[in-house]
Design a protein around this motif. Structure first.
Motif, PDB file in Angstrom:
ATOM      1  N   PHE A   1       0.827  -1.211   0.000  1.00 21.41           N
ATOM      2  CA  PHE A   1       0.000   0.000   0.000  1.00 21.41           C
ATOM      3  C   PHE A   1       0.859   1.258   0.000  1.00 21.41           C
ATOM      4  CE2 PHE A   1      -3.489  -2.524   2.387  1.00 21.41           C
ATOM      5  CZ  PHE A   1      -3.880  -3.108   1.187  1.00 21.41           C
ATOM      6  N   LEU A   2       1.963   1.237   0.742  1.00 17.73           N
ATOM      7  CA  LEU A   2       2.846   2.399   0.788  1.00 17.73           C
ATOM      8  C   LEU A   2       3.521   2.651  -0.560  1.00 17.73           C
ATOM      9  CD1 LEU A   2       4.582   1.906   4.262  1.00 17.73           C
ATOM     10  CD2 LEU A   2       2.923   3.669   3.653  1.00 17.73           C
TER      11      LEU A   2
ATOM     12  N   ALA B   1     -13.530 -12.251   6.641  1.00 18.56           N
ATOM     13  CA  ALA B   1     -12.958 -12.467   5.313  1.00 18.56           C
ATOM     14  C   ALA B   1     -13.624 -11.584   4.266  1.00 18.56           C
ATOM     15  CB  ALA B   1     -13.106 -13.940   4.926  1.00 18.56           C
ATOM     16  N   HIS B   2     -14.932 -11.333   4.415  1.00 20.71           N
ATOM     17  CA  HIS B   2     -15.615 -10.466   3.459  1.00 20.71           C
ATOM     18  C   HIS B   2     -15.222  -8.999   3.644  1.00 20.71           C
ATOM     19  CE1 HIS B   2     -18.091 -13.938   2.418  1.00 20.71           C
ATOM     20  NE2 HIS B   2     -18.465 -13.243   1.357  1.00 20.71           N
ATOM     21  N   ILE B   3     -14.906  -8.594   4.870  1.00 19.61           N
ATOM     22  CA  ILE B   3     -14.352  -7.257   5.072  1.00 19.61           C
ATOM     23  C   ILE B   3     -13.058  -7.123   4.273  1.00 19.61           C
ATOM     24  CG2 ILE B   3     -13.271  -5.714   6.754  1.00 19.61           C
ATOM     25  CD1 ILE B   3     -15.214  -6.776   8.844  1.00 19.61           C
ATOM     26  N   ALA B   4     -12.240  -8.183   4.312  1.00 20.42           N
ATOM     27  CA  ALA B   4     -10.954  -8.159   3.621  1.00 20.42           C
ATOM     28  C   ALA B   4     -11.107  -8.162   2.112  1.00 20.42           C
ATOM     29  CB  ALA B   4     -10.112  -9.358   4.058  1.00 20.42           C
ATOM     30  N   MET B   5     -11.989  -9.020   1.591  1.00 27.52           N
ATOM     31  CA  MET B   5     -12.046  -9.225   0.144  1.00 27.52           C
ATOM     32  C   MET B   5     -13.071  -8.321  -0.548  1.00 27.52           C
ATOM     33  SD  MET B   5      -9.576 -11.203  -0.028  1.00 27.52           S
ATOM     34  CE  MET B   5      -9.635 -11.446  -1.793  1.00 27.52           C
ATOM     35  N   ALA B   6     -14.351  -8.491  -0.205  1.00 28.57           N
ATOM     36  CA  ALA B   6     -15.389  -7.684  -0.853  1.00 28.57           C
ATOM     37  C   ALA B   6     -15.250  -6.215  -0.494  1.00 28.57           C
ATOM     38  CB  ALA B   6     -16.769  -8.192  -0.453  1.00 28.57           C
ATOM     39  N   GLY B   7     -14.711  -5.938   0.694  1.00 28.72           N
ATOM     40  CA  GLY B   7     -14.555  -4.559   1.128  1.00 28.72           C
ATOM     41  C   GLY B   7     -13.223  -3.964   0.732  1.00 28.72           C
ATOM     42  N   MET B   8     -12.160  -4.340   1.441  1.00 33.50           N
ATOM     43  CA  MET B   8     -10.873  -3.679   1.254  1.00 33.50           C
ATOM     44  C   MET B   8     -10.216  -4.018  -0.083  1.00 33.50           C
ATOM     45  SD  MET B   8      -7.440  -3.795   3.637  1.00 33.50           S
ATOM     46  CE  MET B   8      -6.881  -5.343   2.933  1.00 33.50           C
ATOM     47  N   ALA B   9     -10.117  -5.308  -0.410  1.00 25.93           N
ATOM     48  CA  ALA B   9      -9.398  -5.699  -1.630  1.00 25.93           C
ATOM     49  C   ALA B   9     -10.100  -5.204  -2.890  1.00 25.93           C
ATOM     50  CB  ALA B   9      -9.233  -7.218  -1.679  1.00 25.93           C
ATOM     51  N   SER B  10     -11.435  -5.253  -2.911  1.00 25.48           N
ATOM     52  CA  SER B  10     -12.150  -4.771  -4.092  1.00 25.48           C
ATOM     53  C   SER B  10     -11.972  -3.257  -4.246  1.00 25.48           C
ATOM     54  CB  SER B  10     -13.633  -5.123  -4.012  1.00 25.48           C
ATOM     55  OG  SER B  10     -14.276  -4.420  -2.971  1.00 25.48           O
TER      56      SER B  10
ATOM     57  N   PHE C   1      -9.352  -1.538  -3.265  1.00 24.96           N
ATOM     58  CA  PHE C   1      -7.978  -1.337  -3.728  1.00 24.96           C
ATOM     59  C   PHE C   1      -7.876  -1.638  -5.223  1.00 24.96           C
ATOM     60  CE2 PHE C   1      -3.500  -2.839  -4.154  1.00 24.96           C
ATOM     61  CZ  PHE C   1      -2.873  -1.659  -3.814  1.00 24.96           C
ATOM     62  N   GLY C   2      -8.532  -2.701  -5.666  1.00 24.01           N
ATOM     63  CA  GLY C   2      -8.530  -3.026  -7.083  1.00 24.01           C
ATOM     64  C   GLY C   2      -9.182  -1.935  -7.919  1.00 24.01           C
ATOM     65  N   ALA C   3     -10.281  -1.366  -7.406  1.00 20.96           N
ATOM     66  CA  ALA C   3     -10.948  -0.275  -8.120  1.00 20.96           C
ATOM     67  C   ALA C   3     -10.030   0.939  -8.227  1.00 20.96           C
ATOM     68  CB  ALA C   3     -12.246   0.097  -7.409  1.00 20.96           C
ATOM     69  N   LEU C   4      -9.287   1.229  -7.163  1.00 24.81           N
ATOM     70  CA  LEU C   4      -8.325   2.337  -7.201  1.00 24.81           C
ATOM     71  C   LEU C   4      -7.297   2.131  -8.315  1.00 24.81           C
ATOM     72  CD1 LEU C   4      -7.395   3.183  -3.492  1.00 24.81           C
ATOM     73  CD2 LEU C   4      -8.333   4.750  -5.194  1.00 24.81           C
ATOM     74  N   LEU C   5      -6.769   0.913  -8.403  1.00 25.44           N
ATOM     75  CA  LEU C   5      -5.785   0.622  -9.436  1.00 25.44           C
ATOM     76  C   LEU C   5      -6.372   0.825 -10.824  1.00 25.44           C
ATOM     77  CD1 LEU C   5      -4.087  -2.617  -8.019  1.00 25.44           C
ATOM     78  CD2 LEU C   5      -3.321  -0.249  -7.804  1.00 25.44           C
ATOM     79  N   LEU C   6      -7.598   0.333 -11.031  1.00 28.22           N
ATOM     80  CA  LEU C   6      -8.238   0.457 -12.338  1.00 28.22           C
ATOM     81  C   LEU C   6      -8.499   1.921 -12.694  1.00 28.22           C
ATOM     82  CD1 LEU C   6     -10.756  -2.519 -12.184  1.00 28.22           C
ATOM     83  CD2 LEU C   6      -8.752  -2.335 -13.663  1.00 28.22           C
TER      84      LEU C   6
ATOM     85  N   LEU D   1     -10.861   5.449  -2.420  1.00 30.36           N
ATOM     86  CA  LEU D   1      -9.790   5.545  -1.439  1.00 30.36           C
ATOM     87  C   LEU D   1     -10.358   5.571  -0.026  1.00 30.36           C
ATOM     88  CD1 LEU D   1      -6.799   5.936  -0.735  1.00 30.36           C
ATOM     89  CD2 LEU D   1      -7.139   8.399  -1.025  1.00 30.36           C
ATOM     90  N   VAL D   2     -11.412   6.359   0.183  1.00 29.73           N
ATOM     91  CA  VAL D   2     -12.065   6.413   1.492  1.00 29.73           C
ATOM     92  C   VAL D   2     -12.631   5.042   1.860  1.00 29.73           C
ATOM     93  CG1 VAL D   2     -14.001   7.396   2.787  1.00 29.73           C
ATOM     94  CG2 VAL D   2     -12.572   8.873   1.357  1.00 29.73           C
ATOM     95  N   ALA D   3     -13.257   4.383   0.886  1.00 30.03           N
ATOM     96  CA  ALA D   3     -13.810   3.047   1.139  1.00 30.03           C
ATOM     97  C   ALA D   3     -12.698   2.069   1.497  1.00 30.03           C
ATOM     98  CB  ALA D   3     -14.570   2.562  -0.091  1.00 30.03           C
ATOM     99  N   PHE D   4     -11.595   2.129   0.770  1.00 30.00           N
ATOM    100  CA  PHE D   4     -10.460   1.252   1.042  1.00 30.00           C
ATOM    101  C   PHE D   4      -9.937   1.446   2.462  1.00 30.00           C
ATOM    102  CE2 PHE D   4      -5.739   1.458   1.100  1.00 30.00           C
ATOM    103  CZ  PHE D   4      -5.485   0.096   1.164  1.00 30.00           C
ATOM    104  N   LEU D   5      -9.764   2.706   2.855  1.00 34.01           N
ATOM    105  CA  LEU D   5      -9.258   2.991   4.198  1.00 34.01           C
ATOM    106  C   LEU D   5     -10.271   2.587   5.269  1.00 34.01           C
ATOM    107  CD1 LEU D   5      -7.615   6.465   3.508  1.00 34.01           C
ATOM    108  CD2 LEU D   5      -6.428   4.302   3.955  1.00 34.01           C
TER     109      LEU D   5
END
Length: 229
Positions: free
Chosen positions: A15-16, A129-138, A140-145, A93-97
């Motif tokens: 992330f950094l 696990a859903h906090i990690a994947m559906a929440g944070m990881a998705s 982060f992926g949207a940010l990259l896209l 970004l706010v959602a990811f954090l």
């Protein structure tokens, strides 16, 4: 606790480094980067010190080591907010954090002595696990896209407000529902093996939340296809 700390530090390092990898780095961020790098290095040393021999979550040192992740709650959002994210990326970004903070809080809470023994094999960890994947990881992926595909179909799709709200609201309801089921399991392990109106209602809420998330994903795909046309 040490192993969880070590794996999380690897993710934090990603992330950094991400803003610089994406070309969002600015020279004036060097001091903040050095400060967070020093914090990361100190925690790596801590990981090396506490990861010795066999231990459990009843060891106060293991709990304390994992709790040091809370130190990132203030500096990491400030660091990431300084970069020039493209239009539409700020919400993600706010959602990811937000999801990242929820992940750390739920992880620390479920690791505590007297808690982990009861929730380890229940739906509580499914919610985690859903906090990690559906929440944070998705997020982060949207940010990259959004950064890599500026002006393209992906950015066009992910900038829509309604599916964004549907996805994250659905994830909140999904996580809350399965976590509540897990709490019922912890109190009564047989609750899933007999007719139980409360469990049925919670699973129904989870299904409705899943439909909202499905609709959001379908909307993104449609908008992306429209943008490519």
């Amino acid at each position: 606790g040490a192993d969880l700390l070590g794996s999380t530090l690897l993710v934090l390092a990603i992330f950094l480094a991400t803003p610089a990898i994406l070309g969002l780095h600015r020279p004036e961020h060097r001091r903040a980067t050095l400060g967070l790098g020093a914090l990361l290095a100190a925690q790596v040393v801590l990981f090396a010190v506490v990861r010795r021999g066999e231990s459990t979550h009843h060891d106060p040192l293991q709990v304390a080591a994992l709790a040091t992740l809370a130190l990132w709650a203030w500096p990491l959002p400030r660091y990431l907010a300084r970069f020039a994210w493209p239009a539409g990326a700020r919400a993600w970004l706010v959602a990811f954090l937000g999801w990242g903070g929820a992940l750390v809080a739920s992880g620390l809470g479920s690791f505590l002595p007297g808690v982990l023994e009861n929730v380890k094999f229940t739906n509580v960890l499914v919610g985690h696990a859903h906090i990690a994947m559906a929440g944070m990881a998705s997020s982060f992926g949207a940010l990259l896209l959004l950064v890599l595909g500026q002006g393209g179909a992906a950015a066009h799709a992910l900038s829509a407000r309604v599916p964004f709200v549907a996805w994250h609201a659905g994830t909140v309801v999904h996580v809350a529902a399965v976590t509540a089921v897990g709490a019922l399991e912890a109190a009564d392990p047989g609750v899933l093996f007999r007719p139980e109106p409360t469990v049925t209602a919670l699973y129904l809420a989870r299904a409705i939340a899943g439909l909202a998330m499905f609709a959001a994903a379908a909307t993104w795909l449609r908008r992306a296809a429209t943008g490519l046309a």
